[in-house]
Scaffold this motif. Structure first.
Motif, PDB file in Angstrom:
ATOM      1  N   ILE A 487      24.700  53.244  19.434  1.00 38.11           N
ATOM      2  CA  ILE A 487      25.012  52.046  18.645  1.00 38.11           C
ATOM      3  C   ILE A 487      23.908  51.784  17.620  1.00 38.11           C
ATOM      4  CG2 ILE A 487      25.326  49.543  18.747  1.00 38.11           C
ATOM      5  CD1 ILE A 487      26.574  49.983  21.547  1.00 38.11           C
ATOM      6  N   LEU A 488      22.658  51.891  18.048  1.00 35.17           N
ATOM      7  CA  LEU A 488      21.531  51.679  17.142  1.00 35.17           C
ATOM      8  C   LEU A 488      21.515  52.725  16.032  1.00 35.17           C
ATOM      9  CD1 LEU A 488      18.725  50.781  19.702  1.00 35.17           C
ATOM     10  CD2 LEU A 488      19.460  49.354  17.802  1.00 35.17           C
ATOM     11  N   ALA A 489      21.782  53.979  16.397  1.00 38.29           N
ATOM     12  CA  ALA A 489      21.787  55.051  15.403  1.00 38.29           C
ATOM     13  C   ALA A 489      22.887  54.828  14.373  1.00 38.29           C
ATOM     14  CB  ALA A 489      21.966  56.400  16.093  1.00 38.29           C
ATOM     15  N   SER A 490      24.046  54.398  14.835  1.00 40.65           N
ATOM     16  CA  SER A 490      25.160  54.145  13.921  1.00 40.65           C
ATOM     17  C   SER A 490      24.850  52.970  13.006  1.00 40.65           C
ATOM     18  CB  SER A 490      26.437  53.866  14.720  1.00 40.65           C
ATOM     19  OG  SER A 490      27.498  53.509  13.860  1.00 40.65           O
ATOM     20  N   TYR A 491      24.239  51.934  13.551  1.00 41.68           N
ATOM     21  CA  TYR A 491      23.920  50.749  12.752  1.00 41.68           C
ATOM     22  C   TYR A 491      22.924  51.086  11.650  1.00 41.68           C
ATOM     23  CZ  TYR A 491      22.308  46.051  11.569  1.00 41.68           C
ATOM     24  OH  TYR A 491      21.976  44.897  10.893  1.00 41.68           O
ATOM     25  N   ASN A 492      21.929  51.907  11.967  1.00 37.33           N
ATOM     26  CA  ASN A 492      20.878  52.220  11.010  1.00 37.33           C
ATOM     27  C   ASN A 492      21.241  53.339  10.052  1.00 37.33           C
ATOM     28  OD1 ASN A 492      18.908  50.311  11.938  1.00 37.33           O
ATOM     29  ND2 ASN A 492      18.521  51.628  13.698  1.00 37.33           N
ATOM     30  N   ALA A 493      22.361  54.007  10.294  1.00 40.37           N
ATOM     31  CA  ALA A 493      22.706  55.179   9.489  1.00 40.37           C
ATOM     32  C   ALA A 493      23.158  54.825   8.087  1.00 40.37           C
ATOM     33  CB  ALA A 493      23.786  55.995  10.198  1.00 40.37           C
ATOM     34  N   ASP A 494      23.765  53.670   7.916  1.00 41.26           N
ATOM     35  CA  ASP A 494      24.398  53.368   6.635  1.00 41.26           C
ATOM     36  C   ASP A 494      24.136  51.914   6.247  1.00 41.26           C
ATOM     37  OD1 ASP A 494      26.565  54.233   4.562  1.00 41.26           O
ATOM     38  OD2 ASP A 494      27.239  52.291   5.300  1.00 41.26           O
ATOM     39  N   GLU A 495      23.616  51.703   5.043  1.00 38.71           N
ATOM     40  CA  GLU A 495      23.250  50.363   4.609  1.00 38.71           C
ATOM     41  C   GLU A 495      24.476  49.487   4.372  1.00 38.71           C
ATOM     42  OE1 GLU A 495      20.431  47.497   4.112  1.00 38.71           O
ATOM     43  OE2 GLU A 495      20.111  49.588   4.697  1.00 38.71           O
ATOM     44  N   THR A 496      25.577  50.083   3.910  1.00 39.60           N
ATOM     45  CA  THR A 496      26.805  49.307   3.709  1.00 39.60           C
ATOM     46  C   THR A 496      27.310  48.766   5.036  1.00 39.60           C
ATOM     47  OG1 THR A 496      27.380  50.745   1.855  1.00 39.60           O
ATOM     48  CG2 THR A 496      29.127  49.349   2.735  1.00 39.60           C
ATOM     49  N   ASN A 497      27.192  49.584   6.070  1.00 40.17           N
ATOM     50  CA  ASN A 497      27.594  49.154   7.410  1.00 40.17           C
ATOM     51  C   ASN A 497      26.732  47.983   7.879  1.00 40.17           C
ATOM     52  OD1 ASN A 497      28.925  49.377  10.036  1.00 40.17           O
ATOM     53  ND2 ASN A 497      27.010  50.262  10.749  1.00 40.17           N
ATOM     54  N   LYS A 498      25.444  48.054   7.599  1.00 38.81           N
ATOM     55  CA  LYS A 498      24.551  46.950   7.967  1.00 38.81           C
ATOM     56  C   LYS A 498      24.969  45.661   7.264  1.00 38.81           C
ATOM     57  CE  LYS A 498      20.153  49.251   8.948  1.00 38.81           C
ATOM     58  NZ  LYS A 498      18.738  49.363   8.532  1.00 38.81           N
ATOM     59  N   ARG A 499      25.209  45.776   5.959  1.00 37.99           N
ATOM     60  CA  ARG A 499      25.562  44.597   5.174  1.00 37.99           C
ATOM     61  C   ARG A 499      26.878  43.996   5.658  1.00 37.99           C
ATOM     62  NH1 ARG A 499      24.192  46.855   0.894  1.00 37.99           N
ATOM     63  NH2 ARG A 499      26.211  47.477   0.072  1.00 37.99           N
ATOM     64  N   SER A 500      27.829  44.848   6.012  1.00 36.53           N
ATOM     65  CA  SER A 500      29.110  44.365   6.518  1.00 36.53           C
ATOM     66  C   SER A 500      28.936  43.601   7.823  1.00 36.53           C
ATOM     67  CB  SER A 500      30.062  45.554   6.723  1.00 36.53           C
ATOM     68  OG  SER A 500      31.293  45.124   7.252  1.00 36.53           O
ATOM     69  N   ASN A 501      28.083  44.114   8.700  1.00 37.87           N
ATOM     70  CA  ASN A 501      27.842  43.427   9.970  1.00 37.87           C
ATOM     71  C   ASN A 501      27.051  42.144   9.787  1.00 37.87           C
ATOM     72  OD1 ASN A 501      28.932  45.027  12.356  1.00 37.87           O
ATOM     73  ND2 ASN A 501      27.881  46.651  11.232  1.00 37.87           N
ATOM     74  N   ARG A 502      26.169  42.124   8.793  1.00 34.09           N
ATOM     75  CA  ARG A 502      25.455  40.873   8.509  1.00 34.09           C
ATOM     76  C   ARG A 502      26.435  39.789   8.058  1.00 34.09           C
ATOM     77  NH1 ARG A 502      21.384  44.357   4.989  1.00 34.09           N
ATOM     78  NH2 ARG A 502      20.000  45.137   6.646  1.00 34.09           N
ATOM     79  N   ALA A 503      27.393  40.194   7.227  1.00 30.73           N
ATOM     80  CA  ALA A 503      28.394  39.229   6.764  1.00 30.73           C
ATOM     81  C   ALA A 503      29.217  38.700   7.934  1.00 30.73           C
ATOM     82  CB  ALA A 503      29.300  39.878   5.722  1.00 30.73           C
ATOM     83  N   ALA A 504      29.616  39.597   8.830  1.00 26.39           N
ATOM     84  CA  ALA A 504      30.376  39.174  10.016  1.00 26.39           C
ATOM     85  C   ALA A 504      29.549  38.229  10.877  1.00 26.39           C
ATOM     86  CB  ALA A 504      30.798  40.405  10.817  1.00 26.39           C
ATOM     87  N   ALA A 505      28.254  38.516  10.992  1.00 23.11           N
ATOM     88  CA  ALA A 505      27.370  37.684  11.812  1.00 23.11           C
ATOM     89  C   ALA A 505      27.216  36.288  11.232  1.00 23.11           C
ATOM     90  CB  ALA A 505      26.004  38.361  11.935  1.00 23.11           C
ATOM     91  N   ILE A 506      26.982  36.209   9.926  1.00 24.36           N
ATOM     92  CA  ILE A 506      26.814  34.908   9.275  1.00 24.36           C
ATOM     93  C   ILE A 506      28.059  34.054   9.456  1.00 24.36           C
ATOM     94  CG2 ILE A 506      26.630  33.787   7.003  1.00 24.36           C
ATOM     95  CD1 ILE A 506      24.834  36.162   6.170  1.00 24.36           C
ATOM     96  N   HIS A 507      29.226  34.680   9.352  1.00 24.51           N
ATOM     97  CA  HIS A 507      30.476  33.925   9.368  1.00 24.51           C
ATOM     98  C   HIS A 507      30.820  33.384  10.758  1.00 24.51           C
ATOM     99  CE1 HIS A 507      34.711  33.043   8.086  1.00 24.51           C
ATOM    100  NE2 HIS A 507      34.066  32.786   6.971  1.00 24.51           N
ATOM    101  N   ILE A 508      30.141  33.860  11.797  1.00 24.32           N
ATOM    102  CA  ILE A 508      30.372  33.319  13.132  1.00 24.32           C
ATOM    103  C   ILE A 508      30.069  31.826  13.154  1.00 24.32           C
ATOM    104  CG2 ILE A 508      29.440  33.296  15.493  1.00 24.32           C
ATOM    105  CD1 ILE A 508      29.302  36.317  15.368  1.00 24.32           C
ATOM    106  N   LYS A 509      29.000  31.432  12.474  1.00 24.05           N
ATOM    107  CA  LYS A 509      28.656  30.008  12.404  1.00 24.05           C
ATOM    108  C   LYS A 509      29.798  29.211  11.772  1.00 24.05           C
ATOM    109  CE  LYS A 509      24.480  28.517  11.363  1.00 24.05           C
ATOM    110  NZ  LYS A 509      23.235  28.135  10.624  1.00 24.05           N
TER     111      LYS A 509
END
Length: 652
Positions: A487-509
């Motif tokens: 999971i960590l390797a997949s998360y760090n592999a691609d910056e677009t993937n990181k940005r997409s997950n950050r957006a999902a995280a912010i929207h939880i609030k």
């Protein structure tokens, strides 16, 4: 009598120098100079009785001792050890004479700062976590000071220190940082402690080249990648493409785009739903700078709060229409989303600005000023506060106003801006807290110390939540078989993937607010969030998540693909997403997903549903270590029904 006086005076001076040494230990150069100077002065005082109280003779003798050029044996033998006191004097004098050459050499070396810095660095680095900075500048020094405040027992090293600003060098030394003339690439991983590299030069091309060289250095070396992290500071879009195409050899490389970081931090800490009226969010963005554009892209996906709420965004600037044209070119479907988006050309420093506000921005609930200077942003924010207050007879129209202010002093002062009639308050004998009624309520964001900080870059709440969101998707893709390392390797592999997950995280609030909840720290008891078990609520929030995801993908330049287009390109890509053409079959209405799912992936809707179901796990409310990889701990509590929040929620 002379021996007694000199002995006690010498002891006092030596103890003071030791205290000064430990007080200044973080600035090792200064600490050594204090202890060395104190030791030499102690030697002078102790030598006085032996040199017939001749101060110049004692001074030169102390220097000779420090340089190993004194008649040490003859001087020591002249001390008559007749009693216990003289034995103590004899022992203390020998100790100081032995210590003097060492500290004298240290003081001498500090005169050659580069050699001394390198010497101290070599001694300390194997036993401490080291943070290497590729350049000493205002931003890197601010970040370094923040790291030192938050992390104990670490070493900061600025590399490539040559013709750097003298003031910055002085401040770095006071902070206790090592200044090295060598390139950061030559500083290899050694010992068992962690190493962090910050490519943070003003030249962004140099930053990218630095990362590539670091990866090449470690290409054929067997290193523990968990002990090595690289941070690339850049706003260049091509940097992401270059890194995605580069073999990182398992090393974690983080792109720090300050504009995106600032935009995401703003909408997370100051949510768009603050001040909304009648289930409507109306955002006014002043400016078309690079930061303003990133804020606009973030607002478009973050403001997706369901069919019950409308989202309107207005961009005002002298070059607003040009900004619109650029956006239409780079993000073809962004302009035509499920929201109202207006661009108006006007100079905010002219009277035409008020006319535009009168005609198009009366219902604004959230304002962001992101012009090209702190002065303009502060002035515009103050003008807008007065404008909206004057616009209602009850003086109750107070939209949230956020001003981009980089200067730390101006930012802190702006947060406290208040119109206070001090003389009247004193004459009336009122409590000075009466000034609260006159606060301008301007929220400053983007200051240097808030952005170039340990909390924002290395210990970000958004990043921790994003990693957990990534875990939800990876476990869904692998049917629960993915390990933490994968999971960590997949998360760090691609910056677009990181940005997409950050957006999902912010929207939880935002989703929690739509449910009538707010995130709190773990010290308070948590609500169980049983609402997520309700089928209708789950579907409504899944639809909401899909709308947010579509808006995010459009803000990345993606367009929806027809079934026919997808069937054609899937023969080449073996994927329903065509990255090079920026096409994605799932960018379509929720109700149309079933058709695509039947042909390409039956779990299209389940990915959204899984994220909604896993919100308690992402927040760390439940004990699910497979999802909560970041170890974050949040709780949730219901919003106050009497606080006027009920009408702003998506779901009843």
């Amino acid at each position: 009598m002379n021996y007694i006086l000199c002995f006690f005076l010498g002891c006092i001076i030596f103890l003071i120098s030791i205290c000064g040494f430990f007080l200044k230990l973080r600035n090792i150069n200064m600490a050594v100079r204090i202890l060395g100077g104190g030791t030499i002065l102690t030697n002078i005082i102790l030598s006085l009785p032996l040199k017939a109280l001749n101060i110049p003779y004692s001074f030169f003798y102390a220097l000779q001792v420090g340089s190993l050029n004194a008649d040490f044996e003859g001087t020591v033998s002249s001390i008559a050890v007749q009693n216990l006191f003289m034995s103590a004097y004899h022992f203390f004098f020998i100790f100081i004479c032995m210590l003097s050459p060492i500290l004298f050499g240290g003081v001498f070396l500090t005169l050659f700062d580069g050699l001394w810095d390198k010497f101290i660095f070599i001694l300390r680095s194997p036993f401490m976590s080291v943070y290497y900075f590729s350049e000493l500048n205002e931003k890197s020094l601010t970040l370094a000071e923040s790291i030192l405040q938050n992390q104990k027992g670490v070493l900061i090293a600025f590399c490539n220190v040559g013709n750097t600003n003298v003031r910055l060098i002085g401040e770095a030394r006071i902070a206790g940082c090592a200044l090295l003339s060598e390139n950061e690439v030559s500083q290899r991983l050694s010992g068992r402690k962690k190493r962090f590299y910050f490519e943070i030069a003003e030249d962004m091309d140099a930053n990218l080249n630095g990362v590539k060289k670091l990866l090449q250095v470690y290409e054929n070396k067997s290193v523990d990648c968990n002990r090595l992290k690289i941070f690339l500071f850049t706003t260049q879009p091509e940097a992401e493409i270059v890194l995605n195409a580069t073999d990182k050899h398992g090393i974690e490389v983080n792109i720090v785009n300050i504009n995106i970081l600032t935009a995401y931090k703003l909408i997370y800490e100051k949510p768009l739903y603050e001040g909304e009226k009648n289930n409507s969010i109306s955002v006014l963005i002043i400016g078309t700078t690079h930061l303003a554009t990133e804020i606009l892209r973030a607002v478009l996906w973050c403001g997706q709060l369901g069919e019950e709420r409308s989202l309107q965004i207005t961009v005002i600037d002298k070059e607003a229409m040009r900004c619109k044209a650029i956006l239409k070119r780079n993000y073809p479907e962004l302009i035509d989303g499920d929201y109202t988006l207006n661009f108006i050309d006007v100079d905010t420093e002219t009277e035409n600005f008020k006319r535009v506000l009168d005609e198009s921005c009366q219902d604004t609930t959230y304002v962001i000023t992101a012009l090209d200077s702190d002065k303009k942003n502060i002035e515009t924010a103050l003008y807008l506060r007065a404008y909206y207050l004057r616009g209602s007879l009850e003086f109750e129209n107070e939209p949230t106003i956020c001003a981009y202010i980089q200067n730390d002093t101006k930012a802190s002062v702006t947060a406290e801006f208040a119109a206070v009639d001090r003389d009247r308050i004193q004459k009336k004998g009122w409590d000075f807290s009466t000034k609260a009624a006159q606060y301008y309520k301007i929220y400053p964001f983007g200051s240097s110390r808030s952005i170039y900080s340990y909390e924002a870059i290395m210990d970000s709440e958004i990043e921790k939540l994003a990693l957990n969101c990534s875990a939800v998707y990876e476990l869904a893709f692998s049917s629960g078989a993915a390990t933490s390392e994968q999971i960590l390797a997949s998360y760090n592999a691609d910056e677009t993937n990181k940005r997409s997950n950050r957006a999902a995280a912010i929207h939880i609030k935002y989703k929690l607010h739509a449910l009538g909840f707010q995130m709190t720290d773990a010290s308070r008891p948590s609500e169980p969030l049983k609402e997520l078990e309700d089928k209708n609520t789950l579907e409504a929030l899944s639809r909401l998540e899909h709308s947010r995801w579509m808006a995010f993908q459009r803000s990345e330049g993606y367009c929806g693909a027809t079934i026919e287009e997808t069937q054609k390109y899937i023969e080449q890509t073996k994927s329903h997403k065509y990255v090079r053409a920026k096409l994605h079959v799932c960018i379509c209405d929720w109700d149309k997903l079933d058709e695509a799912a039947a042909l390409f992936d039956p779990d299209f809707k389940k990915y959204d549903e899984n994220l909604i179901k896993s919100i308690p796990d992402v927040l760390g409310i439940t004990d699910n270590s497979k999802i909560n990889l970041s170890g974050i701990k949040y709780n949730v509590e219901r919003l106050d029904e009497n606080a006027g929040c009920t009408s702003s929620r998506l779901l009843s």
